[in-house]
Motif scaffolding. Sequence first.
Motif, mmCIF file in Angstrom:
data_model
loop_
_atom_site.group_PDB
_atom_site.id
_atom_site.type_symbol
_atom_site.label_atom_id
_atom_site.label_comp_id
_atom_site.label_asym_id
_atom_site.label_seq_id
_atom_site.Cartn_x
_atom_site.Cartn_y
_atom_site.Cartn_z
ATOM 1 N N ASN A 1 0.063 -64.672 49.631
ATOM 2 C CA ASN A 1 -1.398 -65.372 49.801
ATOM 3 C C ASN A 1 -1.744 -66.296 49.166
ATOM 4 O OD1 ASN A 1 -4.474 -64.947 50.173
ATOM 5 N ND2 ASN A 1 -3.764 -63.635 51.812
ATOM 6 N N PRO A 2 -2.480 -67.436 49.749
ATOM 7 C CA PRO A 2 -2.797 -68.694 49.165
ATOM 8 C C PRO A 2 -4.230 -68.661 48.702
ATOM 9 C CG PRO A 2 -2.778 -69.305 51.283
ATOM 10 C CD PRO A 2 -2.182 -67.828 51.258
ATOM 11 N N HIS A 3 -4.968 -67.688 49.057
ATOM 12 C CA HIS A 3 -6.409 -67.601 49.154
ATOM 13 C C HIS A 3 -6.960 -67.087 47.743
ATOM 14 C CE1 HIS A 3 -6.615 -69.347 53.160
ATOM 15 N NE2 HIS A 3 -5.666 -68.119 53.607
ATOM 16 N N ILE A 4 -6.461 -67.668 46.650
ATOM 17 C CA ILE A 4 -6.458 -66.902 45.294
ATOM 18 C C ILE A 4 -7.907 -67.185 44.684
ATOM 19 C CG2 ILE A 4 -4.167 -67.343 44.683
ATOM 20 C CD1 ILE A 4 -5.051 -69.708 42.869
ATOM 21 N N PRO B 1 -8.826 -74.685 55.563
ATOM 22 C CA PRO B 1 -7.956 -75.361 54.807
ATOM 23 C C PRO B 1 -6.545 -75.387 55.260
ATOM 24 C CG PRO B 1 -8.547 -73.500 53.713
ATOM 25 C CD PRO B 1 -9.448 -73.526 54.725
ATOM 26 N N HIS B 2 -6.142 -74.465 56.172
ATOM 27 C CA HIS B 2 -4.881 -74.555 56.665
ATOM 28 C C HIS B 2 -4.606 -75.711 57.515
ATOM 29 C CE1 HIS B 2 -3.204 -70.669 55.246
ATOM 30 N NE2 HIS B 2 -4.248 -70.032 55.652
ATOM 31 N N TYR B 3 -5.693 -75.973 58.427
ATOM 32 C CA TYR B 3 -5.307 -77.188 59.219
ATOM 33 C C TYR B 3 -6.479 -78.362 58.970
ATOM 34 C CZ TYR B 3 -3.527 -72.921 61.326
ATOM 35 O OH TYR B 3 -2.824 -71.786 61.553
ATOM 36 N N HIS C 1 -11.374 -61.045 59.039
ATOM 37 C CA HIS C 1 -11.063 -61.940 60.063
ATOM 38 C C HIS C 1 -9.724 -62.456 60.099
ATOM 39 C CE1 HIS C 1 -11.979 -65.209 63.344
ATOM 40 N NE2 HIS C 1 -11.048 -65.397 62.953
ATOM 41 N N HIS C 2 -9.351 -63.107 58.922
ATOM 42 C CA HIS C 2 -8.344 -63.699 58.319
ATOM 43 C C HIS C 2 -7.987 -62.933 56.972
ATOM 44 C CE1 HIS C 2 -5.163 -66.616 57.575
ATOM 45 N NE2 HIS C 2 -5.433 -66.958 56.574
ATOM 46 N N LYS C 3 -6.616 -62.768 56.521
ATOM 47 C CA LYS C 3 -6.118 -62.373 55.113
ATOM 48 C C LYS C 3 -6.671 -63.357 54.018
ATOM 49 C CE LYS C 3 -2.583 -59.124 55.542
ATOM 50 N NZ LYS C 3 -3.370 -58.041 54.902
ATOM 51 N N ASP D 1 3.199 -66.026 61.182
ATOM 52 C CA ASP D 1 2.416 -65.780 59.836
ATOM 53 C C ASP D 1 2.481 -66.999 59.101
ATOM 54 O OD1 ASP D 1 1.611 -65.022 57.383
ATOM 55 O OD2 ASP D 1 3.209 -63.208 57.270
ATOM 56 N N ILE D 2 1.097 -67.373 58.871
ATOM 57 C CA ILE D 2 1.017 -68.839 58.002
ATOM 58 C C ILE D 2 1.162 -68.270 56.391
ATOM 59 C CG2 ILE D 2 0.167 -70.239 59.764
ATOM 60 C CD1 ILE D 2 -2.733 -69.555 58.566
ATOM 61 N N HIS D 3 1.375 -67.544 56.003
ATOM 62 C CA HIS D 3 1.325 -66.905 54.530
ATOM 63 C C HIS D 3 2.774 -66.900 53.945
ATOM 64 C CE1 HIS D 3 -3.121 -65.883 54.742
ATOM 65 N NE2 HIS D 3 -3.019 -67.148 54.763
ATOM 66 N N PRO D 4 3.644 -67.493 54.316
ATOM 67 C CA PRO D 4 5.271 -66.777 54.102
ATOM 68 C C PRO D 4 5.479 -66.940 52.467
ATOM 69 C CG PRO D 4 5.276 -68.856 54.994
ATOM 70 C CD PRO D 4 3.871 -68.513 55.130
HETATM 71 ZN ZN LIG Z 1 -4.516 -68.050 55.068
#
Ligand SMILES: [Zn+2]
Length: 300
Positions: free
Chosen positions: A132-135, A54-56, A197-199, A126-129
């Motif tokens: 963390n959006p993966h709530i 979902p980031h890209y 793998h990812h946060k 860092d793409i979570h500035p």
């Molecule tokens: Zn992420």
Amino acid sequence: MFRTFSVLLFAIAPALASADLRVFACEPEWAALAAEIGGELVSAHSATTALQDPHYIQARPSLIAHVRRADLVVCSGAGLEIGWLPALLQKANNRDVMPGKDGYFEASRYVLRAGQTDSMDRSQGDIHPEGNPHIQTNPHNIAAVASALGKRMAILDAANSETYEANLNDFLGRWSAATKAWEEQARPLRGARAITHHKSWVYLEQWLGIEEAANLEAVPGVPPTATHLGRLTSQFKDGGADFIVRSPYQDARASEWLSARIGIDAILLPLTVGGTDRAQDLFSMFDDIIARLLEAHAGE
Ligand SMILES: [Zn+2]
């Protein structure tokens, strides 16, 4: 007789059409949640599938058309969709769903975000500035978002507000019971150590008492490198982690490579609805997450 029937049909048809609240969700979990609360009053479309990061994604014309017709846009927010949602909203030019309007809903506003700092520095990749959006990986977050989303839907479709409220209460009752059952089942996982793998799983870990030992990405958003994987091999070859977790859209090679060298399971978990065959709705998504974690844990 025929005449009466056709007049009735004519009277009913526009009412049915207007009752349809069109929801455009950025991720499948929010489309699923809108459908739980809206039932037949809602048509929900997700911009992404469980097999996409979902980031890209690309702001494709078909997505623009969906946003143009939408009554409500529901996204995770916290910067998750920053690479594509602003372009989509701009091109769709639907003033009802612009940020600040009732038709725009950011789920991450209704939960306590992990890793939120004052610095908005993306220079390290860092793409979570914004935290963390993966709530969606903690069911308590889902419940908080459900309450806010139900209220919003009732505002947007006021004629059906009582139905939204009743559906929401029904969902929250079932969700609370399911959450208690998951917490009971997952008790053996407390204290387990995960390499992810990812946060993507910090909320799940906080919920279940799992420790995040490391990430395959040295920095969120930077794909695993040979150097970093080599470092993790030295760090964990004599223990210190119990399993490696990835999402369906992530390349399996990095986690399989590390798994072979440090001798712990590499497992795939559904990050959202549709991520595995079993994860067909929000309930079965958590059923499957817990089952897969317990299986990996028991197999040690
Ligand atoms: Zn992420």
